[in-house]
Enzyme design. Structure first.
Site, PDB file in Angstrom:
ATOM      1  N   HIS A   1       0.820  -1.208   0.000  1.00  0.00           N
ATOM      2  CA  HIS A   1       0.000   0.000   0.000  1.00  0.00           C
ATOM      3  C   HIS A   1       0.858   1.264   0.000  1.00  0.00           C
ATOM      4  CE1 HIS A   1      -3.484  -2.407   0.366  1.00  0.00           C
ATOM      5  NE2 HIS A   1      -3.208  -2.841   1.576  1.00  0.00           N
TER       6      HIS A   1
ATOM      7  N   GLU B   1      -6.950 -12.446 -13.381  1.00  0.00           N
ATOM      8  CA  GLU B   1      -5.843 -12.442 -12.423  1.00  0.00           C
ATOM      9  C   GLU B   1      -5.291 -13.836 -12.125  1.00  0.00           C
ATOM     10  OE1 GLU B   1      -6.578  -9.170  -9.205  1.00  0.00           O
ATOM     11  OE2 GLU B   1      -8.501 -10.123  -9.654  1.00  0.00           O
TER      12      GLU B   1
ATOM     13  N   ASP C   1      -1.278  -9.565  -9.983  1.00  0.00           N
ATOM     14  CA  ASP C   1      -1.677 -10.877  -9.458  1.00  0.00           C
ATOM     15  C   ASP C   1      -1.515 -11.972 -10.506  1.00  0.00           C
ATOM     16  OD1 ASP C   1      -2.303 -10.962  -6.734  1.00  0.00           O
ATOM     17  OD2 ASP C   1      -4.147  -9.840  -7.059  1.00  0.00           O
TER      18      ASP C   1
ATOM     19  N   CYS D   1      -4.726  -3.134 -15.920  1.00  0.00           N
ATOM     20  CA  CYS D   1      -4.576  -2.145 -14.846  1.00  0.00           C
ATOM     21  C   CYS D   1      -3.491  -2.541 -13.859  1.00  0.00           C
ATOM     22  CB  CYS D   1      -5.904  -1.918 -14.124  1.00  0.00           C
ATOM     23  SG  CYS D   1      -6.770  -3.416 -13.654  1.00  0.00           S
TER      24      CYS D   1
END
Length: 769
Positions: free
Chosen positions: A363, A605, A629, A676
């Site tokens: 994060h 993913e 992922d 993305c």
């Protein structure tokens, strides 16, 4: 032998210095195996030699002063073979090299094991004995196990420069380059400010002080506060605990006396160590004494000492918080830099982030990219406790931190910074231009977003839409699940800002490395567990509230709402989710709102979704690859684990082939396909994805102008020629090297990360990758 092994490893971890750690190892080995000699020889690549680094039983005066060539003697043989050598009569072996000065002559039995870290031989651990005999299998296993466990400590010393002092090099080595993970691109030069989580003794750095008296006063206040806490607790339990249990509280109070912990801390403060660092040193010393005790009851009292230390530290940190100084060129450094620690630094002073833990998908990495500042994660070998106030260079392009930068290296990076600033100013002119290749192909550049502060940064850089709204971030700022009204307000703000551009909202994606404090998920293997769509389908009440909020937020707007489902692995999940979205749409319209049906899409993913991409595309309006992922699952590599970071390769041929197949499947069903993940924000990734026909590249706003500049200067036809050659390659390294050469050849060098070179001769500096 296992308890002795654990004891040695624990003592090594707690050692005050690397030299002390080596002495602990050789002494512990002699005691555990009952041998007369234990020695460590460490490899010095600059001299192509093994340095006599520590010994118990041989001539200690030659430690750090004697070295033998890498290819010489039994030590060299162990290193070359990278396996143990166990000899009954070492002197009879043809590789034996007699060194009289260190006192080897009486010793016949020899057992040497290599010390290996990530395939590199760092040294050799040796035991010897006068009697001619072979060490048994248990002794050999003990030594091999110990060598494997202490290898990380030795590698850490090599990376931080401590190894040089043991090998006889007195001066500090400039330009020590420590490798981590590229968390956020860019370059920064600044002053390290070491921060730690609240009351984490192990993360407190050393920090020299000029004025002793203020630190003593801070410490006295903290001690008195803890005394007050203990006395209050004792009084509260006085009526319910027996006298022998209450006596423990008196013992805690005595530990805080000047004759115990408090006095020792004051001694270190008088030696000009700040109070928190002095406390850390004293608690470690006391813990070592308790943990070495034979009596199990007394040994367990070590936890009481640690608890007391944490209590005192929490007060010290609370008192000190208001007084932390952040210079104008702050580089925030910590064991685990978190968003909460980041929030303490004035934004205009923060130039870079360096964290010992984490990855480019942590994060704090995402936040760093949103703020446009460089970050290096997983820098596990950083000498954290001695970095505060030091000058650093942070290279987020290559994931490197330079300690003690030389004037030459500073000049090189300063030149790069000026060139980057000039290029960034040029890129501002592209904001209103569409991204069209030389042969007229349109590529839509959208942004990944999660914070309200991202809105203006994204629009300022020419974002044409939101390709990924991370809706879990607003959930993380709450103490409970946000209500439908609260979610609707957040979503509406983003939709209005981007009107009439499309907005893609991912439904709640928790699990794996993303958790909510009020909805904890504890699993042994969280990345293969309960996450993404699996959680929200099991809790339709959470899913329905969120989807209703998304739909209602879009009422009356012209922009297209796209709802994206994460972690899908079967068509059944799509059917379930679609039924819930349809129901939410009916409910919102029945309540009086005029809401358009959203577009529904799937994040690709997991490998299962790659091989079912045709079926998924038939059931949905669009596909979007989450390449972070997908790479993790295709390669079976934890993307947050620094130990296997080199194996996480988004240019791996298997990943590239999977991306191409997803693009083909979407277009076979006449559906748009986007991406993305971080791959879209890299020059190489963007060119290859454009060549594959991806309609949308979504990335952090910081990278958008640079990617637009690149794609405007290349044709899709030319990109496809590059792609055709890339798809025949066998390794990610081959792909990366080829694409860099080609992009440089096409005149795109200004947008590519460039390695720093020595000004003197133009040769690239060596990197500890």
């Amino acid at each position: 032998m296992l308890p002795r092994l654990r004891r040695i490893v624990l003592d090594v971890d707690e050692a005050d210095s690397f030299r002390a750690a080596l002495e602990i190892i050789v002494q512990g080995v002699c005691e555990a195996l009952g041998t007369e000699v234990a020695s460590i020889y460490l490899r010095d690549p600059q001299r192509s030699a093994f340095v006599f680094a520590a010994t118990e039983g041989l001539n200690t005066e030659l430690v750090g002063r004697f070295a033998m060539p890498e290819d010489d003697g039994l030590i060299g043989l162990v290193a070359r073979r990278a396996e143990p050598i166990n000899l009954q009569d070492a002197m009879a072996h043809p590789a034996f090299h007699f060194v009289e000065a260190i006192g080897e002559e009486p010793f016949g039995a020899f057992l040497g094991v290599p010390i290996i870290h990530h395939r590199t031989v760092l040294g050799v651990l040796v035991v010897q004995q006068r009697a001619q005999r072979r060490f048994d299998e248990a002794e050999e296993s003990f030594l091999v196990t110990l060598a494997a466990q202490v290898a990380a400590a030795i590698n850490h010393a090599r990376a931080t420069g401590e190894l040089r002092t043991v090998m006889g090099a007195a001066s500090r080595q400039p330009d020590r380059i420590l490798a981590g993970i590229a968390g956020s691109p860019g370059i920064a030069i600044g002053q390290a400010v070491v921060v730690s989580q609240v009351a984490n003794l192990d993360a407190v750095p050393d920090r020299a002080i000029d004025d002793v008296d203020p630190e003593l006063r801070l410490f006295d206040r903290a001690i008195e506060a803890v005394r007050g806490d203990i006395q209050r607790i004792s009084e509260e339990f006085s009526g319910s605990l027996p006298p022998e249990e209450l006596a423990l509280f008196d013992a805690y109070l005595h530990m805080l006396d000047d004759s115990a912990i408090a006095g020792d801390v004051r001694r270190y403060i008088h030696q000009r160590q700040w109070a928190q660092g002095a406390l850390r040193q004293v608690i470690r010393e006391h813990l070592r004494r308790f943990e070495s005790m034979e009596d199990s009851y007394l040994r367990e009292r070590g936890s009481d000492v640690r608890d007391l230390g944490i209590r005192v530290l929490s007060y010290l940190q609370d008192i000190k918080t208001r007084r932390v100084h952040f210079p104008a060129d702050t580089i925030l450094v910590g064991d685990d830099v978190t968003p909460s620690l980041l929030a303490n630094v004035p934004a205009e002073r923060l130039k870079a982030i360096v964290s010992l833990r984490g990855s480019r998908n942590s994060h704090v990495s995402i936040l760093a990219r949103a703020l446009g500042i460089p970050a290096v994660m997983g820098a596990v070998d950083l000498p954290l406790l001695r970095l505060d106030g030091e000058r650093l260079i942070v290279d987020g392009n290559y994931g490197e931190v330079t300690l003690d930068p030389s004037p030459v290296r500073l000049a090189e990076y300063d030149l790069l910074l000026k060139e980057e600033e000039a290029f960034s100013q040029e890129l501002e002119a592209l904001r209103e231009q569409p991204c069209i290749t030389l042969d007229g192909q349109r590529v839509r550049l959208w942004v990944n977003i999660g914070l309200t502060g991202d809105i203006s940064r994204s629009l300022d850089r020419g974002a044409e839409g939101i390709g990924l709204f991370r809706t879990e971030i607003p959930f993380m700022t709450q103490e409970q699940f946000p209500s439908e009204a609260e979610q609707r307000a957040v979503y509406r703000k983003h939709m209005e800002a981007f009107e009439p551009r499309p907005v893609t909202m991912r439904t709640l994606d928790i699990g794996g490395d993303k958790s909510l404090p009020y909805f904890p998920i504890h699993e042994e293997n969280p990345f293969l567990g309960w996450r993404g769509i699996r959680v929200t389908l099991d809790h339709p009440e959470i899913f329905m509230v969120q989807v209703r909020a998304m739909l209602a937020a879009n009422a009356g707007l012209d922009g297209v709402l796209r709802i994206m489902l994460p972690m899908v692995s079967s068509v059944h999940e799509i059917d379930e989710a679609k039924a819930l979205v349809d129901r939410a749409l009916r409910e919102v319209n029945e309540e009086g709102a005029t809401v358009k049906p959203p577009q529904l899409g799937v994040m690709i993913e997991v490998p299962a979704a790659v091989y079912q991409a045709d079926l998924l595309a038939k059931r949905t309006d669009f596909l979007a690859v989450g390449s972070n992922d997908l790479t993790q699952y295709m390669l079976a590599v934890d993307r947050n684990n620094p130990r296997v970071a080199p194996l996480y390769q988004d240019l791996h041929p298997a990943v590239l082939n999977a991306l191409r197949e997803v693009g083909r499947a979407a277009h076979r069903q006449a559906k748009p396909v986007g991406i993305c993940g971080e791959l879209a924000s890299t020059p190489t990734g963007a060119v290859l994805l454009m060549a594959m026909g991806y309609d949308v590249l979504s990335m952090n706003a910081t990278h958008l102008p640079r990617i637009k500049w690149i794609l405007q200067r290349i044709s899709r036809t030319g990109g496809r020629r590059l792609l055709a050659r890339v798809l025949k390659m066998q390794t990610a390294e081959e792909v990366h090297a080829f694409m860099l050469r080609e992009l440089h050849g096409l005149g795109l060098s200004r947008a590519l990360p460039r390695p720093v070179t020595e000004l003197a001769n133009g040769e690239p500096l060596s990197r500890t990758a």
